[in-house]
Write a protein that holds these residues in place. Structure first.
Motif, PDB file in Angstrom:
ATOM      1  N   GLN A 176      70.156   2.317  -3.956  1.00 34.09           N
ATOM      2  CA  GLN A 176      71.004   3.555  -5.088  1.00 34.09           C
ATOM      3  C   GLN A 176      70.574   3.636  -5.521  1.00 34.09           C
ATOM      4  OE1 GLN A 176      75.209   2.639  -5.329  1.00 34.09           O
ATOM      5  NE2 GLN A 176      75.494   4.883  -5.738  1.00 34.09           N
ATOM      6  N   ARG A 177      69.596   3.310  -7.010  1.00 33.02           N
ATOM      7  CA  ARG A 177      69.183   3.967  -7.980  1.00 33.02           C
ATOM      8  C   ARG A 177      68.176   4.340  -7.552  1.00 33.02           C
ATOM      9  NH1 ARG A 177      71.322  -0.068 -11.384  1.00 33.02           N
ATOM     10  NH2 ARG A 177      69.503  -1.185 -10.871  1.00 33.02           N
ATOM     11  N   MET A 178      67.075   4.076  -6.698  1.00 35.05           N
ATOM     12  CA  MET A 178      66.380   4.414  -6.330  1.00 35.05           C
ATOM     13  C   MET A 178      65.865   5.741  -5.599  1.00 35.05           C
ATOM     14  SD  MET A 178      64.099   0.494  -5.972  1.00 35.05           S
ATOM     15  CE  MET A 178      62.514   0.849  -5.269  1.00 35.05           C
ATOM     16  N   LEU A 179      67.564   5.286  -4.161  1.00 32.51           N
ATOM     17  CA  LEU A 179      67.417   6.509  -3.925  1.00 32.51           C
ATOM     18  C   LEU A 179      67.432   7.688  -3.954  1.00 32.51           C
ATOM     19  CD1 LEU A 179      68.625   5.050   0.243  1.00 32.51           C
ATOM     20  CD2 LEU A 179      66.809   7.276  -0.297  1.00 32.51           C
ATOM     21  N   THR A 180      68.426   7.597  -4.723  1.00 27.70           N
ATOM     22  CA  THR A 180      69.084   9.160  -5.786  1.00 27.70           C
ATOM     23  C   THR A 180      67.965   9.753  -6.312  1.00 27.70           C
ATOM     24  OG1 THR A 180      71.129   7.636  -6.346  1.00 27.70           O
ATOM     25  CG2 THR A 180      70.633   9.220  -7.140  1.00 27.70           C
ATOM     26  N   SER A 181      66.988   8.864  -7.054  1.00 25.84           N
ATOM     27  CA  SER A 181      66.368   9.389  -7.847  1.00 25.84           C
ATOM     28  C   SER A 181      65.359  10.257  -7.101  1.00 25.84           C
ATOM     29  CB  SER A 181      65.216   8.498  -8.923  1.00 25.84           C
ATOM     30  OG  SER A 181      64.343   9.039  -9.595  1.00 25.84           O
ATOM     31  N   ILE A 182      64.955   9.719  -6.021  1.00 28.56           N
ATOM     32  CA  ILE A 182      64.233  10.293  -5.080  1.00 28.56           C
ATOM     33  C   ILE A 182      64.057  10.918  -4.278  1.00 28.56           C
ATOM     34  CG2 ILE A 182      64.052   8.886  -3.006  1.00 28.56           C
ATOM     35  CD1 ILE A 182      60.384   9.496  -5.086  1.00 28.56           C
ATOM     36  N   SER A 183      65.703  11.022  -4.312  1.00 29.00           N
ATOM     37  CA  SER A 183      66.680  12.243  -3.913  1.00 29.00           C
ATOM     38  C   SER A 183      66.624  13.089  -4.166  1.00 29.00           C
ATOM     39  CB  SER A 183      67.433  11.993  -3.239  1.00 29.00           C
ATOM     40  OG  SER A 183      67.436  10.739  -1.542  1.00 29.00           O
ATOM     41  N   LEU A 184      66.708  13.440  -5.836  1.00 28.19           N
ATOM     42  CA  LEU A 184      66.892  14.070  -6.493  1.00 28.19           C
ATOM     43  C   LEU A 184      65.149  15.149  -6.929  1.00 28.19           C
ATOM     44  CD1 LEU A 184      68.475  12.675  -9.502  1.00 28.19           C
ATOM     45  CD2 LEU A 184      69.307  14.685  -7.961  1.00 28.19           C
ATOM     46  N   GLN A 185      63.887  14.045  -6.397  1.00 23.90           N
ATOM     47  CA  GLN A 185      63.156  14.707  -6.470  1.00 23.90           C
ATOM     48  C   GLN A 185      62.831  16.119  -5.187  1.00 23.90           C
ATOM     49  OE1 GLN A 185      60.301  11.984  -8.530  1.00 23.90           O
ATOM     50  NE2 GLN A 185      61.647  11.306  -8.947  1.00 23.90           N
ATOM     51  N   THR A 186      63.059  15.264  -4.378  1.00 22.02           N
ATOM     52  CA  THR A 186      62.613  16.227  -2.889  1.00 22.02           C
ATOM     53  C   THR A 186      64.175  17.240  -3.155  1.00 22.02           C
ATOM     54  OG1 THR A 186      64.557  14.401  -1.501  1.00 22.02           O
ATOM     55  CG2 THR A 186      61.618  14.517  -2.148  1.00 22.02           C
ATOM     56  N   LEU A 187      65.010  17.588  -2.962  1.00 24.72           N
ATOM     57  CA  LEU A 187      66.003  18.344  -3.292  1.00 24.72           C
ATOM     58  C   LEU A 187      65.620  19.947  -3.166  1.00 24.72           C
ATOM     59  CD1 LEU A 187      69.210  18.930  -2.866  1.00 24.72           C
ATOM     60  CD2 LEU A 187      68.768  18.799  -5.172  1.00 24.72           C
ATOM     61  N   ARG A 188      64.616  19.917  -4.412  1.00 20.90           N
ATOM     62  CA  ARG A 188      63.884  20.950  -4.340  1.00 20.90           C
ATOM     63  C   ARG A 188      63.735  22.105  -3.671  1.00 20.90           C
ATOM     64  NH1 ARG A 188      60.896  22.275  -9.909  1.00 20.90           N
ATOM     65  NH2 ARG A 188      59.649  20.102  -9.347  1.00 20.90           N
ATOM     66  N   TYR A 189      62.836  20.785  -2.236  1.00 19.33           N
ATOM     67  CA  TYR A 189      61.618  21.035  -1.252  1.00 19.33           C
ATOM     68  C   TYR A 189      63.074  20.669  -0.173  1.00 19.33           C
ATOM     69  CZ  TYR A 189      57.592  19.710  -3.807  1.00 19.33           C
ATOM     70  OH  TYR A 189      57.043  18.981  -5.051  1.00 19.33           O
TER      71      TYR A 189
END
Length: 245
Positions: A174-187
């Motif tokens: 969950q933490r890993m997906l949250t982090s990577i999803s935050l990074q892709t949110l702007r895209y």
């Protein structure tokens, strides 16, 4: 179980205001000073308040948060680790620029992590998975046809992915997906900016629900990757347009 049978807290997390911040799985009082600063600045980056390439002033942050520059430097290192800031020698920190190469790398990781979550949930089913997917997709369908709803659509997609990961019971995943999803949110906001793209996206979500109901994990994974890749292609086109004079 239908969408109305979802636990109240799960439905609230899906439909309520989305807090896009680092350390989303931790209570604010448990964070260090540096983590709290990183969380606040990260929100500004993710919301677009701080644009790509914008300078992040070290002394300005120290004055704002009434701390020495030490905790601010550590906060900037956290933001760099999360891919939201770039530290430049003798020039300070700037908001990380958006690039097609970074997007490709991030989405490969995101798709792989989400595949792990999907396969784990289909091997050990949660009674909440299908109701959650249906509720989330209904919300996405409402937003898909609305002009100017790209940001809300991207936010809902983000929240839905995180809640699905939560159902696995694997906090590290969950933490890993949250982090990577935050990074892709702007895209994601770029890739989902048009009505046509959102309608295509929600169609793929709906097909994924059918595959889930049939217990076809391979089909769910294939549809997820297709949805991510199509949004990425649109985001790259939008980046190209922004880069033209």
């Amino acid at each position: 179980m239908n969408t109305h049978d979802l636990p109240p807290e799960l439905l609230r997390d899906l439909e309520g205001a989305v807090a896009f911040r680092l350390f989303a799985d931790q209570d604010e009082p448990t964070l260090t000073v540096s983590e709290q600063i990183a969380s606040r600045v990260g929100e500004r980056i993710l919301s677009g308040q701080l644009a790509p390439g914008a300078r992040i002033g070290e002394q300005e942050l120290a004055d704002e948060f009434k701390v020495s520059r030490g905790p601010v430097r550590e906060a900037l290192r956290i933001l760099e680790r999360e891919g939201l800031a770039t530290l430049l020698a003798r020039r300070g920190a700037i908001v990380t620029d958006l690039s097609a190469q970074e997007l490709s790398e991030l989405l490969d990781i995101r798709a792989g992590l989400f595949e792990v979550a999907v396969r784990k949930l289909m091997a050990q089913p949660s009674a909440q998975l299908l109701p959650l997917m249906r509720a989330g997709t209904e919300r996405l369908q409402t937003l898909a046809g609305q002009d100017g709803a790209g940001e809300l659509y991207a936010q809902t997609t983000y929240r839905l992915l995180i809640l699905v990961a939560r159902l696995t019971g694997n906090r590290r995943l969950q933490r890993m997906l949250t982090s990577i999803s935050l990074q892709t949110l702007r895209y994601s906001k770029l890739g989902l900016s048009s009505v046509a793209r959102r309608q295509r996206s929600v169609s793929l979500w709906q097909q994924a629900i059918v595959a889930l109901e049939a217990g076809d994990a391979d089909r769910v994974v294939q549809l997820t990757r297709q949805r991510i890749e199509e949004s990425a292609q649109e985001a790259v086109q939008q980046l190209d347009l922004k880069g033209k004079p």
